[in-house]
Design an enzyme around this catalytic site. Structure first.
Site, mmCIF file in Angstrom:
data_model
loop_
_atom_site.group_PDB
_atom_site.id
_atom_site.type_symbol
_atom_site.label_atom_id
_atom_site.label_comp_id
_atom_site.label_asym_id
_atom_site.label_seq_id
_atom_site.Cartn_x
_atom_site.Cartn_y
_atom_site.Cartn_z
ATOM 1 N N ASP A 160 31.297 -6.699 22.148
ATOM 2 C CA ASP A 160 30.558 -7.463 23.011
ATOM 3 C C ASP A 160 31.095 -8.159 23.308
ATOM 4 O OD1 ASP A 160 29.163 -9.184 25.225
ATOM 5 O OD2 ASP A 160 27.217 -8.305 24.271
ATOM 6 N N GLU B 106 34.860 -2.975 36.133
ATOM 7 C CA GLU B 106 34.179 -2.999 36.501
ATOM 8 C C GLU B 106 34.206 -4.374 37.628
ATOM 9 O OE1 GLU B 106 30.498 -2.593 34.138
ATOM 10 O OE2 GLU B 106 31.959 -3.173 32.470
ATOM 11 N N ASP C 239 24.763 6.250 31.287
ATOM 12 C CA ASP C 239 24.972 4.813 31.169
ATOM 13 C C ASP C 239 24.563 4.417 30.567
ATOM 14 O OD1 ASP C 239 27.219 2.422 31.004
ATOM 15 O OD2 ASP C 239 26.998 1.978 33.134
ATOM 16 N N ASP C 240 23.390 3.946 31.205
ATOM 17 C CA ASP C 240 21.854 3.380 30.413
ATOM 18 C C ASP C 240 20.714 3.871 31.777
ATOM 19 O OD1 ASP C 240 22.805 0.399 29.340
ATOM 20 O OD2 ASP C 240 23.852 0.903 31.190
ATOM 21 N N GLY D 172 30.018 -5.004 27.773
ATOM 22 C CA GLY D 172 29.229 -6.465 28.331
ATOM 23 C C GLY D 172 29.573 -6.506 29.353
ATOM 24 N N HIS E 228 35.105 -0.214 27.942
ATOM 25 C CA HIS E 228 34.582 -0.402 29.997
ATOM 26 C C HIS E 228 36.433 -1.212 30.310
ATOM 27 C CE1 HIS E 228 30.803 0.299 28.463
ATOM 28 N NE2 HIS E 228 30.274 0.271 29.820
ATOM 29 N N THR F 278 25.893 1.325 20.373
ATOM 30 C CA THR F 278 25.335 0.463 19.860
ATOM 31 C C THR F 278 25.711 -1.235 19.375
ATOM 32 O OG1 THR F 278 22.870 -0.342 19.357
ATOM 33 C CG2 THR F 278 24.720 0.513 18.625
ATOM 34 N N HIS G 267 29.232 8.223 27.628
ATOM 35 C CA HIS G 267 28.817 7.257 27.651
ATOM 36 C C HIS G 267 26.808 7.121 27.780
ATOM 37 C CE1 HIS G 267 30.463 3.662 30.118
ATOM 38 N NE2 HIS G 267 28.820 3.438 29.464
#
Ligand code: IMP
Ligand code: ZN
Length: 365
Positions: free
Chosen positions: A169, A229, A304-305, A199, A226, A100, A16
């Site tokens: 997204d 969240e 994640d990021d 998103g 996702h 992406t 992820h």
């Protein structure tokens, strides 16, 4: 070997990771400075936004809007892809799924397809490690070897398997989502294995994306969503009923949602730092990792990021080990178990099993 070095040496599987969330701060600052010099943005306004540490989930999406202004041209997409793969490989990630969102940018002559071609260019230009990003030879894949970048001879020993997931997204329409799925199907021979839905979780409705996701599923693409969240029981139930191959986060689940998730045995991608920094979960002591681990529910630790949240996958493993009282043997098994949840084929799974077997002793286990 220090504790931190041990977690770097541990072979790891990253499932992820968003491309534009995994950019080095130094690269973002360089890109911002460049645009500042061209008078497109005011660098002094942007610098503190890039360097801010804790951000709410909503602030994270504002940051992504800024990142996308900085990164959306072909050359930059290629550069960040190369750097992201090199950064993961440097910390012994042996299998990486990068996700992406293919983007259209008319002012740069960019279509969703040319965006993805720029990503592939990035994989080919990785120079520190051999990148294996497609497997097998078929009429669409003329390569007679699965390693198709060109690393220098000293680095050829080391390799990383990379597969791509195309993200839809939540701001997109059904048609745009369908376009992404069709692109994924066209690029399967180049290592695209699945679709992600991501998103801002408070935007968009599940029904908008469902037709494209159903189509992807019937065509044999693997899906990860996702999920949960924000509290939204109706959507969480609909997502679980869809039976994706994995879900990300699962932070805001109630009893009914946990029960359904566990009975369906859907693997969960856990991103500890991301959840804490965005305050989706207030502290690690109450994180659902502990309960899922106790019940042997399939899970995988992810970043994640890593750029946005200033972390690494090695740090995430190290943190989980201390926060939940797990031994190095436990962490090795957790990392190895992730092989079962990858979207690549059994041939890759076998090769990964061999990599883990051959490093077990070197790690003192
Ligand atoms: P990109 O798809 O490579 O542009 O990566 C950044 C994008 O990933 C963001 O614009 C979001 O759509 C998505 N993303 C990154 N982190 C999160 C998250 O924590 N939740 C939901 N979506 C996310
Ligand atoms: Zn994510």
């Amino acid at each position: 070997m220090t504790e931190a070095d041990w977690f770097v040496a541990l072979p790891k599987v990253e499932l992820h990771a968003h491309l534009n969330g995994s950019i080095r701060d130094s690269t973002l600052l360089e890109l911002a400075r460049d645009l500042g010099e061209k008078g497109i943005i005011v660098f002094s306004d942007v610098e503190p936004v890039i360097l801010k540490d804790d951000r709410s989930l909503l602030e994270v999406f504002k940051l992504f809007d800024l990142i996308h202004i900085l990164t959306t041209d072909h050359k930059t997409v290629t550069r960040i892809t190369k750097e992201v793969v090199e950064d993961f490989a440097a910390e012994n990630v042996v299998y990486l799924e990068i996700r992406t969102t293919p983007k259209t940018n008319n002012s740069k002559g960019m279509s969703k397809q040319s965006y993805m071609e720029a990503v592939l260019e990035g994989l080919k230009s990785v120079s520190t490690v051999a990148v294996v990003f497609s497997h097998g030879v078929n009429e669409k894949n003329p390569f007679n070897s699965d390693v198709i970048n060109n690393p220098s001879s000293e680095t050829q020993e080391k390799k990383i398997f990379v597969r791509l997931l195309l993200s839809i997204d939540r701001r997109e329409t059904t048609e745009a989502a369908m376009e992404t799925v069709k692109l994924a199907l066209d690029m399967r021979h180049l290592g695209v294995v699945g679709i992600d839905l991501s998103g801002n979780p408070v935007i968009g409705k599940w029904d908008t994306f469902l037709p494209a996701l159903e189509f992807a599923k019937t065509q044999g693409l693997s899906i990860t969503l996702h999920c949960g969240e924000v509290p939204n029981p109706e959507e969480i139930h609909a997502m679980l009923d869809f039976q994706p191959r994995r879900i990300g986060h699962a932070c805001c689940f109630g009893d009914g949602e946990w029960k359904k998730l566990k009975s369906l045995n859907i693997p969960v991608e856990i991103c500890l730092t991301s959840n804490i920094k965005t305050n989706t979960i207030s502290s690690l002591d109450i994180h659902h990792f502990a309960d899922l681990y106790k019940w042997k529910h399939p899970l995988v630790i992810c970043t994640d990021d890593f750029g946005v949240f200033s972390t690494t996958l090695s740090d995430e493993y190290n943190m989980a080990s201390s926060a939940f009282g797990l031994t190095k043997r436990d962490m090795f098994e957790l990392s190895r178990n992730a092989i079962d949840f990858i979207f690549a084929d059994d041939g890759v799974k076998r090769e990964l099993q061999e990599i883990f077997a051959s490093t077990e002793r070197k790690l003192g286990l």
